[in-house]
Design a protein around this motif. Sequence first.
Motif, PDB file in Angstrom:
ATOM      1  N   LEU A  81      15.114 -61.307  61.267  1.00 63.10           N
ATOM      2  CA  LEU A  81      15.507 -59.805  61.560  1.00 63.10           C
ATOM      3  C   LEU A  81      16.990 -59.596  62.088  1.00 63.10           C
ATOM      4  O   LEU A  81      17.419 -58.475  62.284  1.00 63.10           O
ATOM      5  N   THR A  86      20.023 -59.142  61.371  1.00 63.43           N
ATOM      6  CA  THR A  86      20.875 -58.864  60.247  1.00 63.43           C
ATOM      7  C   THR A  86      21.126 -57.369  60.255  1.00 63.43           C
ATOM      8  O   THR A  86      20.666 -56.580  60.476  1.00 63.43           O
ATOM      9  N   ILE A  89      17.158 -48.692  50.182  1.00 64.07           N
ATOM     10  CA  ILE A  89      18.039 -49.526  49.198  1.00 64.07           C
ATOM     11  C   ILE A  89      18.407 -50.767  50.237  1.00 64.07           C
ATOM     12  O   ILE A  89      18.261 -51.962  49.819  1.00 64.07           O
ATOM     13  N   PHE A  90      18.940 -50.470  51.405  1.00 61.57           N
ATOM     14  CA  PHE A  90      19.149 -51.522  52.233  1.00 61.57           C
ATOM     15  C   PHE A  90      18.049 -52.460  52.658  1.00 61.57           C
ATOM     16  O   PHE A  90      18.170 -53.775  52.852  1.00 61.57           O
ATOM     17  N   TRP A 146      17.861 -56.313  52.112  1.00 61.71           N
ATOM     18  CA  TRP A 146      17.534 -57.496  53.164  1.00 61.71           C
ATOM     19  C   TRP A 146      16.298 -58.202  52.718  1.00 61.71           C
ATOM     20  O   TRP A 146      16.331 -59.389  52.813  1.00 61.71           O
ATOM     21  N   TYR A 205      15.480 -59.118  49.603  1.00 62.96           N
ATOM     22  CA  TYR A 205      16.013 -59.994  48.787  1.00 62.96           C
ATOM     23  C   TYR A 205      16.572 -61.348  49.390  1.00 62.96           C
ATOM     24  O   TYR A 205      16.222 -62.488  49.232  1.00 62.96           O
ATOM     25  N   TYR A 206      17.425 -61.078  50.363  1.00 61.54           N
ATOM     26  CA  TYR A 206      17.997 -62.195  51.067  1.00 61.54           C
ATOM     27  C   TYR A 206      16.964 -63.144  51.898  1.00 61.54           C
ATOM     28  O   TYR A 206      17.056 -64.196  52.094  1.00 61.54           O
ATOM     29  N   ALA A 207      15.901 -62.252  52.449  1.00 61.91           N
ATOM     30  CA  ALA A 207      15.119 -62.844  53.409  1.00 61.91           C
ATOM     31  C   ALA A 207      13.963 -63.334  52.615  1.00 61.91           C
ATOM     32  O   ALA A 207      13.543 -64.797  53.039  1.00 61.91           O
ATOM     33  N   TRP A 208      13.432 -62.889  51.745  1.00 60.63           N
ATOM     34  CA  TRP A 208      12.245 -63.311  51.140  1.00 60.63           C
ATOM     35  C   TRP A 208      12.559 -63.511  49.503  1.00 60.63           C
ATOM     36  O   TRP A 208      11.279 -64.043  48.787  1.00 60.63           O
ATOM     37  N   THR A 266      12.839 -61.304  47.124  1.00 64.35           N
ATOM     38  CA  THR A 266      12.475 -60.262  46.413  1.00 64.35           C
ATOM     39  C   THR A 266      12.670 -58.889  46.869  1.00 64.35           C
ATOM     40  O   THR A 266      12.616 -58.801  48.097  1.00 64.35           O
ATOM     41  N   TYR A 267      13.084 -57.751  46.041  1.00 65.74           N
ATOM     42  CA  TYR A 267      13.341 -56.583  46.806  1.00 65.74           C
ATOM     43  C   TYR A 267      12.358 -55.490  46.683  1.00 65.74           C
ATOM     44  O   TYR A 267      12.295 -54.511  47.391  1.00 65.74           O
TER      45      TYR A 267
END
Lengths: 252, 241
Positions: free
Chosen positions: B109, B111, B166-167, B171, B173-176, B178-179
Amino acid sequence: MMRNELENTNIPVKILQFFLSLRTAIWLLMTLLCLLFYGAVVMPANEEFLALHTEPLFRFMAETPPGITWWLWAAIGVLSLLTANTLLCSIESVVKKKRARHWMLIISPQVAHIGFLFILLAHMVSGYGSFKGTAVVYENAVLRLPGGSDVLFRKIDVDMDPMGYMKDWTADVEYFRGGVSLGVDRIRPNSPSFRDGYGVFIKNIRFQPYLVAMVEVCREPGAVWALIGGILFMAGMMTLLFSKIKKEEAKG
Amino acid sequence: MPINPVFIAILSAALYVFGYYRLPFVYGGFLLQLAYMVSRGTELGRLPLTGPHDTLFFLSLSFMLFGIPVSFSLKNRQRFLNPVTAVTVCFMFLAMLARPHSFPLPPVLKTFWFEVHVAFSFFSYALFGLAAVLGVLYLLSGEEETEILQYKMILVGYFLFSVAMIFGGIWAYYAWGTYWLWTPKEVWTVILWLFYSFYLHARLRQWWSGRPAAVLGIAGFGVVLFTYLGVSLLMKSSHTF
């Protein structure tokens, strides 16, 4: 026959008029809302939908009985109609009003619409070609990626605060193919490692019975399209807002 | 020394009640709420945006953050700020039902994407709430400019909500990886976004403009409340408190 009568009986013209109508967009949005509302109610009550977290959407829909997924099929049908409606309305709006005074006010909603269509495209692409695999790894464990490369988890480090909460973690990885090293990388929170179109993510770290990392290997082919769509949507909306403010100021 | 949130809530509520008689008290209540949020942020070393206490308080503060500047564009500021203060106090006391979440954030979290995602979500919820208040005022008075202001609130709220989505996708995508996740919160978020898309398109048609649009703007806040509180409290999701 008069020209208007001819137009009224011409089926392709009628279809075009249907897709060029704002009323169509409103009905489609309303139908989509109802379908998603139904989906939001039934999804938590049906265990079958848990597979959606691990499978691409279209494979899930093909493998699951239509009695359960009918609303998803219907939503995709409505979204297809909405796509045609959005495209045609946007083209018509730009062509008809290209000489309008407030041109930015005309073009900016269309940019947002195109962004929305890119996001839909992203979901379609990911719905066909996404991949998700999970594993639990410990230090010096090796995982074979779907692309054929191996990833070796050389070192996993965890930084704890004095109260016992996890502050940070890192995992040093090295990629191999056929026993030849392809390079090293470091995975951190919100900073995965990418290789051959696959992302290696660490979802969690546990200490019991010994230090292990919950790893997820993902491929999301729609991500780039979603990002492009998101940027276009934001740009369109921002321009629309500024144009409206400017127009208001000019009036005032 | 940490400030007692119940003391702040009671003092702010008292100022807001006096605000029914003299508007400057409303500004005092807002400043006190703001001071509490700043002190929470200083104590935690980050934006206080996790857990029901902080998020409800942040939403309560956001009503006033947007409500006060909006009131200056109205002829009768008091008539608009009275219901807004009532909503603000209501959410502030709801925040008091939960204990402040003072634990360090999990690494995932920490970020920029998360902070903007959550802050913009609550700003948009507040704007949708103000739009609902304006919708009620329009139905009672029939003043056209109130309905136009409701539309403006929704347009800005819709923009911020879209940016938040969108944000959140970036986030996730970079964390898990998938968007998009098929969790109840995500599905309800899309329902909310589609609802306001429906409002913005419907309002362009003659039949929906005026009272029907105002009613839609009021109903939208019901969807906001369920998406924020209902889903978080009743359903298991990646966004569960």
